[in-house]
Design an enzyme around this catalytic site. Structure first.
Site, PDB file in Angstrom:
ATOM      1  N   LYS A  52       1.066  -1.267   0.219  1.00 26.13           N
ATOM      2  CA  LYS A  52       0.260   0.257  -0.089  1.00 26.13           C
ATOM      3  C   LYS A  52       0.949   0.992  -0.093  1.00 26.13           C
ATOM      4  O   LYS A  52       0.735   2.564  -0.522  1.00 26.13           O
ATOM      5  CB  LYS A  52      -1.103  -0.131   0.690  1.00 26.13           C
ATOM      6  N   GLN A  96      -5.081  -2.039   9.044  1.00 27.98           N
ATOM      7  CA  GLN A  96      -4.528  -3.422   9.090  1.00 27.98           C
ATOM      8  C   GLN A  96      -4.928  -4.222   9.778  1.00 27.98           C
ATOM      9  O   GLN A  96      -4.779  -3.981  10.344  1.00 27.98           O
ATOM     10  CB  GLN A  96      -3.309  -3.431   8.373  1.00 27.98           C
ATOM     11  N   ASP A 119     -11.092   1.624   3.501  1.00 25.34           N
ATOM     12  CA  ASP A 119     -11.675   1.236   3.228  1.00 25.34           C
ATOM     13  C   ASP A 119     -13.175   0.547   3.084  1.00 25.34           C
ATOM     14  O   ASP A 119     -13.849  -0.221   2.514  1.00 25.34           O
ATOM     15  CB  ASP A 119     -11.220   0.597   4.611  1.00 25.34           C
TER      16      ASP A 119
END
Ligand code: NDP
Length: 284
Positions: A52, A96, A119
């Site tokens: 990422k 994460q 997200d």
């Protein structure tokens, strides 16, 4: 033999578009930043976080990594989220997953400001996806949609089967297909007639987490088969949920693992971060 859907090529195209738009914003004095929070030493999480950060570099975003000790308390993590919610340099916040067991993941997701929730896991954004008026795309399902669209096949009116009903993949995937007028069937571990349902499908999206779960006899001639699964075999190799050998002989289009859905998830995360920056700057 099925046509291979090249996730690397499609994701490169998405990232190039994001990079171009980010460069234009930079000319207007707008820099884009993604905060990436990782807790503990999970090796898979480290790989994802590095990918990422690398994608941020590729598209010209700043990335800010917060690597936290495994034993951080939930309150300390919530305090960091609060700081990031109020940090003007940060357009998107990515925590994460999975988090260590002593931290309630939902409490953390719920604490992220919905307009920095790149997200699209916050209940506010999940609700918006449900009603089809969303700003942030759920990254993996949105990546799958791009891959299906890259085939040129019109989704409207097609029979689509999603295997898996997780909040991260299966459920939002079904919603995106439904919004594009597919007739969607969601299958899960209690589904009794999976073979029959899959045999009638024009599009199959497998998000199960079991190697070689979708076998050749489950797939109709010419169907589009998208493999979301990431499974590590005993020999260390990565494989998806689809028996690629057998299914590629029948499908019309198929994604490989690796090189299919995986790169798309990260590309869509970049797209969401760009969207967050544009929303903040009131740019359509
Ligand atoms: P979950 O474990 O949360 O969900 C798996 C789903 O599969 C569940 O809904 C479960 O049903 C269903 N399932 C399990 N066994 C069967 C069965 N025998 N028949 C039918 N359905 C079954 O996984 P995720 O959705 O988070 O992830 C799925 C896969 O996708 C994983 O391999 C993961 O690593 C991968 N992944 C890949 C990403 C990418 O970027 N490529 C991103 C996210 C995930 P039930 O609900 O009844 O238990």
């Amino acid at each position: 033999m099925a046509n291979l859907i090249d996730g690397k090529a499609v994701s490169a195209k998405v990232k190039a578009e994001v990079r171009d738009e980010a460069a234009k914003l930079k000319e207007q004095g707008i820099s884009i930043g993604l905060a990436v929070v990782i807790v503990g030493n999970n090796p898979a999480s480290r790989v994802y976080v590095n990918s990422k950060k690398k994608a941020c570099e590729e598209v010209g975003f700043n990335s800010y990594e917060y690597a936290l000790d495994e034993n951080i308390t939930q309150q300390e993590l919530l305090d960091l989220i609060d700081v990031l919610n109020n940090d003007d340099k940060v357009n998107g916040i990515l925590v994460q997953l999975p988090l260590p067991k002593h931290i309630d993941e939902n409490a953390i997701i719920n604490a992220i400001s919905p307009d920095k929730d790149v997200d699209a896991f916050h209940p506010y954004n999940v609700g918006k996806i449900m009603i089809g008026e969303f700003s942030f795309l759920p990254c993996t399902p949105a990546g799958v949609m791009e891959l299906i669209d890259s085939t040129g096949v019109n989704i409207s009116g097609k029979s689509a089967v999603v295997i898996g009903r997780s909040n991260i993949v299966g459920k939002p995937m079904s919603m995106l297909l439904l919004h594009r007028n597919a007739t969607v069937t969601i299958c899960h571990s209690r589904t009794t007639n999976l073979l029959e349902i899959c045999n009638a499908a024009d599009i199959i999206v497998a998000a199960v987490g079991k190697a070689n779960f979708v076998t050749g006899d489950m797939v109709k001639e010419g169907a589009i088969v998208i493999d979301v699964g990431i499974n590590r075999l005993e020999n260390g190799k990565l494989c998806g949920d689809v028996d690629f050998e057998a299914v590629s002989k029948k499908a019309g289009y198929i994604t490989p693992v690796p090189g299919g859905v995986g790169p798309m998830t990260i590309a869509m995360l970049m797209k969401n971060t760009l969207t967050a920056a544009k929303l903040k700057a009131n740019i359509k």
